[in-house]
Design an enzyme around this catalytic site. Sequence first.
Site, PDB file in Angstrom:
ATOM      1  N   GLY A 105      12.224  -1.693 -10.934  1.00 27.24           N
ATOM      2  CA  GLY A 105      12.686  -0.367 -10.549  1.00 27.24           C
ATOM      3  C   GLY A 105      14.131  -0.074 -10.902  1.00 27.24           C
ATOM      4  O   GLY A 105      14.692   0.940 -10.515  1.00 27.24           O
ATOM      5  N   GLU A 108       9.325  -7.570  -3.172  1.00 30.49           N
ATOM      6  CA  GLU A 108       9.763  -6.647  -2.116  1.00 30.49           C
ATOM      7  C   GLU A 108       9.397  -7.204  -0.746  1.00 30.49           C
ATOM      8  O   GLU A 108      10.147  -7.047   0.221  1.00 30.49           O
ATOM      9  CB  GLU A 108       9.156  -5.256  -2.347  1.00 30.49           C
ATOM     10  CG  GLU A 108       9.843  -4.527  -3.492  1.00 30.49           C
ATOM     11  CD  GLU A 108       8.990  -3.490  -4.210  1.00 30.49           C
ATOM     12  OE1 GLU A 108       9.455  -2.983  -5.243  1.00 30.49           O
ATOM     13  OE2 GLU A 108       7.864  -3.203  -3.758  1.00 30.49           O
ATOM     14  N   GLU A 130       7.802 -11.453 -12.130  1.00 27.63           N
ATOM     15  CA  GLU A 130       8.558 -10.214 -11.962  1.00 27.63           C
ATOM     16  C   GLU A 130      10.007 -10.534 -11.637  1.00 27.63           C
ATOM     17  O   GLU A 130      10.344 -10.835 -10.486  1.00 27.63           O
ATOM     18  CB  GLU A 130       7.964  -9.385 -10.815  1.00 27.63           C
ATOM     19  CG  GLU A 130       6.546  -8.944 -11.054  1.00 27.63           C
ATOM     20  CD  GLU A 130       6.217  -7.691 -10.242  1.00 27.63           C
ATOM     21  OE1 GLU A 130       5.946  -6.662 -10.849  1.00 27.63           O
ATOM     22  OE2 GLU A 130       6.260  -7.748  -9.003  1.00 27.63           O
ATOM     23  N   ASN A 169       0.734  -1.171  -9.606  1.00 30.67           N
ATOM     24  CA  ASN A 169       1.135  -1.273  -8.203  1.00 30.67           C
ATOM     25  C   ASN A 169       1.774   0.057  -7.787  1.00 30.67           C
ATOM     26  O   ASN A 169       2.900   0.352  -8.168  1.00 30.67           O
ATOM     27  CB  ASN A 169       2.126  -2.435  -8.048  1.00 30.67           C
ATOM     28  CG  ASN A 169       2.635  -2.577  -6.631  1.00 30.67           C
ATOM     29  OD1 ASN A 169       2.148  -1.930  -5.697  1.00 30.67           O
ATOM     30  ND2 ASN A 169       3.633  -3.433  -6.447  1.00 30.67           N
ATOM     31  N   SER A 186       9.939  -2.901 -14.688  1.00 28.80           N
ATOM     32  CA  SER A 186      10.287  -1.735 -15.508  1.00 28.80           C
ATOM     33  C   SER A 186       9.520  -1.662 -16.827  1.00 28.80           C
ATOM     34  O   SER A 186      10.062  -1.285 -17.865  1.00 28.80           O
ATOM     35  CB  SER A 186      11.801  -1.668 -15.749  1.00 28.80           C
ATOM     36  OG  SER A 186      12.489  -1.551 -14.517  1.00 28.80           O
ATOM     37  N   LYS A 216       2.713   0.884  -4.916  1.00 30.17           N
ATOM     38  CA  LYS A 216       3.680   0.669  -3.831  1.00 30.17           C
ATOM     39  C   LYS A 216       3.444   1.676  -2.706  1.00 30.17           C
ATOM     40  O   LYS A 216       2.304   2.050  -2.437  1.00 30.17           O
ATOM     41  CB  LYS A 216       5.110   0.675  -4.377  1.00 30.17           C
ATOM     42  CG  LYS A 216       5.286  -0.349  -5.503  1.00 30.17           C
ATOM     43  CD  LYS A 216       6.716  -0.576  -5.916  1.00 30.17           C
ATOM     44  CE  LYS A 216       6.762  -1.611  -7.028  1.00 30.17           C
ATOM     45  NZ  LYS A 216       8.129  -1.907  -7.446  1.00 30.17           N
ATOM     46  N   HIS A 251       4.726 -10.326  -3.462  1.00 28.06           N
ATOM     47  CA  HIS A 251       5.590  -9.419  -4.220  1.00 28.06           C
ATOM     48  C   HIS A 251       7.022  -9.564  -3.737  1.00 28.06           C
ATOM     49  O   HIS A 251       7.280  -9.761  -2.552  1.00 28.06           O
ATOM     50  CB  HIS A 251       5.118  -7.961  -4.055  1.00 28.06           C
ATOM     51  CG  HIS A 251       5.775  -7.039  -5.036  1.00 28.06           C
ATOM     52  ND1 HIS A 251       7.043  -6.555  -4.857  1.00 28.06           N
ATOM     53  CD2 HIS A 251       5.351  -6.548  -6.229  1.00 28.06           C
ATOM     54  CE1 HIS A 251       7.367  -5.794  -5.897  1.00 28.06           C
ATOM     55  NE2 HIS A 251       6.358  -5.785  -6.744  1.00 28.06           N
TER      56      HIS A 251
END
Length: 252
Positions: free
Chosen positions: A172, A98, A166, A10, A212, A12, A96
């Site tokens: 991150g 985010e 996730e 991904n 990560s 992003k 996702h």
Amino acid sequence: MGRKFFVGGNWKCNGTNEEVKKIVTTLNEAQVPGEHIVEVVVSPPFVFLPLVKSLLRPDFHVAAQNCWVRKGGAFTGEVSAEMLVNLGVPWVILGHSERRQLLNESNEFVGDKVAYALSQGLKVIACVGETLEQREAGSTVAVVAEQTKAIAAKVSNWDNIVLAYEPVWAIGTGKVATPAQAQEVHAELRKWIHSNVSAEVASSVRIIYGGSVNGANCKELAGQPDVDGFLVGGASLKPEFVDIIKSATVKN
């Protein structure tokens, strides 16, 4: 038949034309296990999808990072599933964290998106995961079960779904779920699917880990029985993504 290892990258909201070409060149030159061992999908931003698709080696595929919840039309700024199909983009990432957090996409909205994308012939990487507060409160399994339930409520065929666990606290941040933590949640998800969808789907659906993942930790994570691959963020923009793809051989 065993579950084929799956590695998604991904990208992003990153990249320029030059950077994207460089990443693709690295991938195209990489010596990695064959398609019978690992399925590799990279997900550039919308604007780079045609470029990446045109340059990328034929055994790797592309995914969009999102798509609209229904047929296109008067939805400024959105990209529909039909457009992705028209461009020959086979995969899409939906739900996702985010987007769940920054854009307030609810479990139900994600479930609707997954169902619509599948109905148009796309394959879906559907994401679930808990926040740090939820983990510390001991509600990890309840949270991911609730997120999965919203997808299961709208979907009858799981053949074209990959589930990505996730943990939000690991994305991150450099913090990684330990292999044991990842295995525990993946096993619980599989158990939930067994009880609420079917034994067949539970044994065949791929549950991949994201948060990560890098060249240093991928082999140990890949060794867990219920970890069927990875959805890689930052490291998918770096040469070490190739090492992560190679970790598929741990399963053989």
